[in-house]
Motif scaffolding. Structure first.
Motif, mmCIF file in Angstrom:
data_model
loop_
_atom_site.group_PDB
_atom_site.id
_atom_site.type_symbol
_atom_site.label_atom_id
_atom_site.label_comp_id
_atom_site.label_asym_id
_atom_site.label_seq_id
_atom_site.Cartn_x
_atom_site.Cartn_y
_atom_site.Cartn_z
ATOM 1 N N MET A 223 -6.802 51.693 -11.596
ATOM 2 C CA MET A 223 -5.753 51.562 -10.574
ATOM 3 C C MET A 223 -6.382 51.138 -9.235
ATOM 4 S SD MET A 223 -2.874 54.343 -9.483
ATOM 5 C CE MET A 223 -4.083 55.591 -9.112
ATOM 6 N N VAL A 224 -5.717 50.210 -8.583
ATOM 7 C CA VAL A 224 -6.237 49.716 -7.296
ATOM 8 C C VAL A 224 -5.829 50.689 -6.190
ATOM 9 C CG1 VAL A 224 -6.240 47.744 -5.723
ATOM 10 C CG2 VAL A 224 -5.715 47.394 -8.144
ATOM 11 N N ASP A 225 -6.786 51.003 -5.297
ATOM 12 C CA ASP A 225 -6.435 51.834 -4.140
ATOM 13 C C ASP A 225 -6.260 50.904 -2.940
ATOM 14 O OD1 ASP A 225 -6.189 53.526 -2.014
ATOM 15 O OD2 ASP A 225 -8.075 54.609 -2.333
ATOM 16 N N PHE A 226 -5.007 50.768 -2.496
ATOM 17 C CA PHE A 226 -4.775 49.843 -1.375
ATOM 18 C C PHE A 226 -4.476 50.579 -0.068
ATOM 19 C CE2 PHE A 226 -0.996 49.970 -4.178
ATOM 20 C CZ PHE A 226 -0.082 50.584 -3.345
ATOM 21 N N THR A 227 -4.622 51.905 -0.076
ATOM 22 C CA THR A 227 -4.271 52.646 1.145
ATOM 23 C C THR A 227 -5.267 52.397 2.279
ATOM 24 O OG1 THR A 227 -5.411 54.570 0.256
ATOM 25 C CG2 THR A 227 -3.015 54.516 0.001
ATOM 26 N N ARG A 228 -6.511 52.002 1.901
ATOM 27 C CA ARG A 228 -7.513 51.806 2.965
ATOM 28 C C ARG A 228 -7.538 50.360 3.477
ATOM 29 N NH1 ARG A 228 -7.178 56.276 2.633
ATOM 30 N NH2 ARG A 228 -8.033 57.662 1.078
ATOM 31 N N SER A 229 -6.688 49.518 2.918
ATOM 32 C CA SER A 229 -6.736 48.101 3.304
ATOM 33 C C SER A 229 -6.382 47.896 4.777
ATOM 34 C CB SER A 229 -5.759 47.311 2.422
ATOM 35 O OG SER A 229 -5.550 46.048 2.975
ATOM 36 N N GLU A 230 -7.104 46.967 5.374
ATOM 37 C CA GLU A 230 -6.845 46.521 6.753
ATOM 38 C C GLU A 230 -5.389 46.106 6.952
ATOM 39 O OE1 GLU A 230 -8.832 45.198 9.656
ATOM 40 O OE2 GLU A 230 -9.715 47.105 9.021
ATOM 41 N N MET A 231 -4.824 45.544 5.884
ATOM 42 C CA MET A 231 -3.478 44.966 5.984
ATOM 43 C C MET A 231 -2.423 46.015 6.317
ATOM 44 S SD MET A 231 -3.770 42.391 2.788
ATOM 45 C CE MET A 231 -2.501 41.197 3.124
ATOM 46 N N ASN A 232 -2.756 47.275 6.057
ATOM 47 C CA ASN A 232 -1.787 48.325 6.373
ATOM 48 C C ASN A 232 -1.563 48.499 7.865
ATOM 49 O OD1 ASN A 232 -1.141 49.130 3.712
ATOM 50 N ND2 ASN A 232 -3.196 49.977 3.557
#
Ligand SMILES: [Fe+2]
Ligand SMILES: [Fe+2]
Length: 240
Positions: free
Chosen positions: A1-10
């Protein structure tokens, strides 16, 4: 599963999302069919019912969605949201076009009438932009496991390239919609509603397309766990 919570885009504002979608629009996929071979009847029977369903779902013109987006953009004084959403819809239509090309190559007809698509559209129209986006993002999260499983169903390089492009585009979509949801209150009943919506959607999708998931290495436990994991991440982002 990809963790996208730390992405800059947020941390993107709608202005930045607009920029992102314009940038991403210049990276459209050229599907290479030069090595594409005929698929076996068994594989065709397994994958095309779901591909036809997703092709239909990705192809919405977003007319009603845009009406609710305009109201939201005016209320929150974020005119850039309108353009960002138009670009988002265009990107989804590209997804539909990729799948259509793959179906055309294998002489598979498009689906004119889709029960799942109709249910989703009805649900989305129950409320304003919040309801639209909440239902939309649920489908986008389910798409993450779907395209991952689908890519493992065949050796087709063309289909694998389509699935990779979908995953590349869909993760930012989930962040983009979660950002919109962060403009609303996210109380416990709201969270519960999102959980129920995901559970019901996951049950439907598993019921309809489990053969694709199983051939892609998923069992129901993993499938549900991944979808609930994506939902947890989206809820976390909407709570910021
Ligand atoms: Fe999509
Ligand atoms: Fe999407």
């Amino acid at each position: 599963m990809v963790d996208f919570t730390r992405s800059e885009m947020n941390r993107f504002s709608y202005k930045e999302w607009k920029k992102y979608f314009s940038y991403n629009d210049r990276q459209r996929l050229e599907i290479d069919f030069s090595q594409e071979e005929e698929l076996s009847q068994v594989v065709k029977k397994r994958i095309f019912p779901s591909i036809r369903e997703f092709q239909k779902g990705e192809g919405s013109d977003g007319r009603y969605l845009m009406e609710t987006v305009e109201a939201f953009a005016d209320r929150h004084k974020v005119p850039e949201y309108k353009e960002a959403m138009k670009q988002f819809i265009r990107e989804e239509n590209w997804h539909s076009a990729y799948l259509k090309k793959f179906m055309d190559f294998h002489r598979v007809q498009v689906k004119e009438n889709s029960f799942l698509d109709r249910v989703f559209r009805k649900l989305r129209r129950l409320g304003g932009v919040r309801c639209e986006v909440m239902v939309l993002v649920t489908a986008e999260m389910v798409a993450l496991t779907y395209y991952d499983a689908l890519s493992k169903n065949t050796d087709s390089a063309a289909l694998k390239s389509i699935c990779a492009q979908m995953l590349h585009d869909e993760i930012p979509h989930v962040m983009f919609q979660s950002y919109t949801l962060s403009h609303f209150e996210n109380s416990l009943p709201d969270k519960l509603m999102r959980i129920i919506l995901m559970e019901v959607t996951a049950l439907f999708v598993w019921g309809a397309f489990r053969k694709v998931y199983k051939a892609g290495g998923y069992d129901f436990g993993i499938f549900l766990k991944e979808n609930m994991g994506y939902l947890r991440q989206s809820i976390e982002l909407s709570g910021r």
